[in-house]
Scaffold this motif. Sequence first.
Motif, PDB file in Angstrom:
ATOM      1  N   VAL A 103     -60.292  32.091  -1.647  1.00  0.00           N
ATOM      2  CA  VAL A 103     -60.339  32.643  -3.006  1.00  0.00           C
ATOM      3  C   VAL A 103     -61.361  31.870  -3.839  1.00  0.00           C
ATOM      4  N   ALA A 104     -61.333  30.532  -3.713  1.00  0.00           N
ATOM      5  CA  ALA A 104     -62.243  29.701  -4.509  1.00  0.00           C
ATOM      6  C   ALA A 104     -63.698  30.026  -4.177  1.00  0.00           C
ATOM      7  N   GLU A 105     -63.984  30.173  -2.895  1.00  0.00           N
ATOM      8  CA  GLU A 105     -65.384  30.341  -2.494  1.00  0.00           C
ATOM      9  C   GLU A 105     -65.857  31.782  -2.631  1.00  0.00           C
ATOM     10  N   ARG A 143     -56.619  29.347  -0.300  1.00  0.00           N
ATOM     11  CA  ARG A 143     -57.141  28.884  -1.597  1.00  0.00           C
ATOM     12  C   ARG A 143     -58.645  28.606  -1.502  1.00  0.00           C
ATOM     13  N   ASN A 144     -59.070  28.082  -0.367  1.00  0.00           N
ATOM     14  CA  ASN A 144     -60.511  27.896  -0.194  1.00  0.00           C
ATOM     15  C   ASN A 144     -61.234  29.239  -0.220  1.00  0.00           C
ATOM     16  N   ALA A 200     -64.123  34.510  -4.278  1.00  0.00           N
ATOM     17  CA  ALA A 200     -63.845  35.229  -5.531  1.00  0.00           C
ATOM     18  C   ALA A 200     -64.343  34.445  -6.740  1.00  0.00           C
ATOM     19  N   LEU A 201     -64.236  33.124  -6.689  1.00  0.00           N
ATOM     20  CA  LEU A 201     -64.597  32.330  -7.865  1.00  0.00           C
ATOM     21  C   LEU A 201     -65.970  31.665  -7.739  1.00  0.00           C
ATOM     22  N   GLY A 202     -66.569  31.747  -6.574  1.00  0.00           N
ATOM     23  CA  GLY A 202     -67.926  31.227  -6.409  1.00  0.00           C
ATOM     24  C   GLY A 202     -68.038  29.709  -6.382  1.00  0.00           C
ATOM     25  N   LEU A 203     -66.945  29.016  -6.065  1.00  0.00           N
ATOM     26  CA  LEU A 203     -67.034  27.560  -5.964  1.00  0.00           C
ATOM     27  C   LEU A 203     -67.685  27.179  -4.637  1.00  0.00           C
ATOM     28  N   PRO A 204     -68.329  26.001  -4.608  1.00  0.00           N
ATOM     29  CA  PRO A 204     -69.007  25.608  -3.365  1.00  0.00           C
ATOM     30  C   PRO A 204     -68.023  25.304  -2.240  1.00  0.00           C
ATOM     31  N   LYS A 205     -68.500  25.409  -1.033  1.00  0.00           N
ATOM     32  CA  LYS A 205     -67.683  25.124   0.144  1.00  0.00           C
ATOM     33  C   LYS A 205     -67.229  23.669   0.140  1.00  0.00           C
ATOM     34  N   THR A 206     -66.059  23.455   0.723  1.00  0.00           N
ATOM     35  CA  THR A 206     -65.577  22.094   0.915  1.00  0.00           C
ATOM     36  C   THR A 206     -66.174  21.570   2.217  1.00  0.00           C
TER      37      THR A 206
END
Lengths: 404, 374
Positions: free
Chosen positions: A393-395, A390-391, A397-403
């Motif tokens: 895909v989030a980072e 999920r991280n 494919a969806l461009g969310l920032p790293k955890t």
Amino acid sequence: MADKPSAAELKDYAEQADAWFKENTVRDPGFMLPLTFMEVSTDQQFDFLQDWQRKVYEAGYLGASWPKEYGGGGMHSEFQRVATRAMKKHDAPIMLNAIGNGWAGPLILDLGTEEQKQKFIKPMLSAEDIWCQGFSEPENGSDLGNAQLKAVKDGDDYVLNGSKIWTSLGDRAKYMILLARTDFDAPNKYAGLSFFLNPMKIDGITTSRIKKLTGEYGFVQTFFTDARISADCLFGGEGNGWSMAMKTLEYERGAKVKPVGGFFVKELDVMEIVELAKNSVRNGKPLLDDPVMRDKMTQYMIDIQALNLNNTRRRMPQLMQDRPMGLPLMNKLARTELIRELTEFSLAFQGTKAGYYVGDENAVDDGYWHRSYLNSFSATIGGGTSEIQRNIVAEHALGLPKTR
Amino acid sequence: MDNLGTIGTTEEQIELMDVATNFCRDKSPVDKVRALIDDDLGYDPGIWREIGELGWLAIAIPEAHGGVGLSMAEVVPIAEQMGRNLMSNPFGSTTLAAQALLAGGSEAEQAEWLPKIAEGAAATLALREANGDWDLSNIDATGFESGGTVTLSGKKQLVLWANSAELIIVSIKIDGEVRFALVERSALSDNALRRETVIDETARSYEVTLDGVTVSADALFDESRTRETLEKIELAAGLIHAAEMTGGAQSVIDYTLEYLKTRKQFGKIIGSYQALKHPTVNNYVEYEKARTHLYSAAHSWGEQGRGEVAVRMAAAQSHSSYSTAADRAIQFHGGFGFTHDCDAQLHRRKAILSGALIGDAAYQRSKLANLLFD
């Protein structure tokens, strides 16, 4: 590269392959066959699958599109696709040497020396040389980049100390693709890693079998105690371990090296779950008359059909414009979680019989569903847990920032 | 299971997707969407004219009736982009009316109305009633046929864009059998239409009182084609709404991602928190599944059996994924999410109306189960 075959050539080849698998496929050898290369538990299973892969290779239906000079068939990749389809159609057993054929082989074909190609490829295809993977460590599962197994240069050798875990076929393998730390002072954790084609049957390397939650075996922990390997085993140069490890993942998509063919993991035939549901009874009536079970099963059918069609859609750029990496990156997450849910759901059909397990004569389908459910966690945890997926895909494919 | 379809596209579909992507984005920015909420008509007549000129209403109408001669498959990318940009207008209802005419209309009825629709006349369907049942044949409105004239009575609800439609196709019962009657908007008095307050403020919906309205017996569909007309309407509606909802799901996920990438709390961009990140990924996965089903449904449209399974899967998956994505969008926007200014509510409301119109995800699954397991 071989020329693209004509439709007639492919049709001929498909008929040959179909006939061969029809004649040679053994689906029930009298003991339970593993569904994946990670589940090979007994000698009987191992011997059967090693023999099966050799037979398929010798018949020309594995590695058909790998270079002829190293033991492949030298044919166009379409032929291999056709052969793999025949294997699927006849529900053939899996190919055993997953790490060799799926990971190490493509890497060696892409970046290896002539000598390495001559030495490793053919016995890997015939399953004579089994390969395993040494990436995860007991303290570094999801965080592969933090691998700590130590490789210290000593003359013409490297000396290895540390431990790797979740090594499928580790006690059977002749070689391991190994991620080890050669530099503890590197500017970042990735830069200190190197990649080795590591021999397993040497002094200082021992394995210890891990009993899985199913009660079966299949993985080992591998211990390295002053194990000495030749510096020739280094692959891709010191400090390039992380990029080599990442490359092995790229080959799965088959862009650079033609796919070897076959399959290492048997896809669950979900229609069998529908059959099981149809044949199950609740309150004296067919299970699928129960509205709750009926609705759930329908939702799963929607999910299954979506994921199956996603495999086709992935190859249709016209339907992949907005986030081209979306489907490829989510595939592992979606598929493995669905299989976990489905196999768990299959237990709910069984009423009182859900209480039995593999080995009891009262167990439904010899406990196949229980075993499949418990084994399904190998895919939701191994190869990057669903949480890590999920991280990703989030980072990516969806461009969310790293955890952090 | 041989009633599971495949996925594929046509060249025309992809060309239309490109055109519609730009058109809907350019013509329907969200400030315009919001301005139209307070507008009586509910859409920009200039843009509606442009849609007619682009030939979008003619896509699935045969060439013999002035159409382009393609199919519902090519309508899908347009409805998808409209849903994505919350572009509200009679496109969907008009397309459905044309499909109903094609399924059940006589040659004369088709020859009269399809060319008009192809040129841009709006139309709609009046199917729903007070009982709230999604079963299209469970209706109480009636027609009494006498001397070549049919006198209608009863009330129809949730008639989208009735005020703009030149033609309203009404389901009634004559002698206990479901029939369809073509009612011209001009034959209805203004009192016959009551604007309904529906949860999606971008839509326009009316209750239509049929009492005393008369139509010629020539304005009925052939009774032998009632069954296929009902089926066609249900599937075409499922497909169009699935397309709109899929586009909407994409949009509300993108909208949420923008917020997650910019909003800071406790010194961190909130999108770096896994409590927000992971459910957003789950919603995205469900959206991609919906889009896969949508283009499978478009591809399987017209295939006996497979078409219905594919459309219902698309409708079920798009409704559930749109609903969940919009629900989480409200939550993830925090306090702002609770305001009317946050676009998340536009999507959440739209998903509810769509489900109410065609049957929500659970209803679609119950219909699917019959097709899959019985």
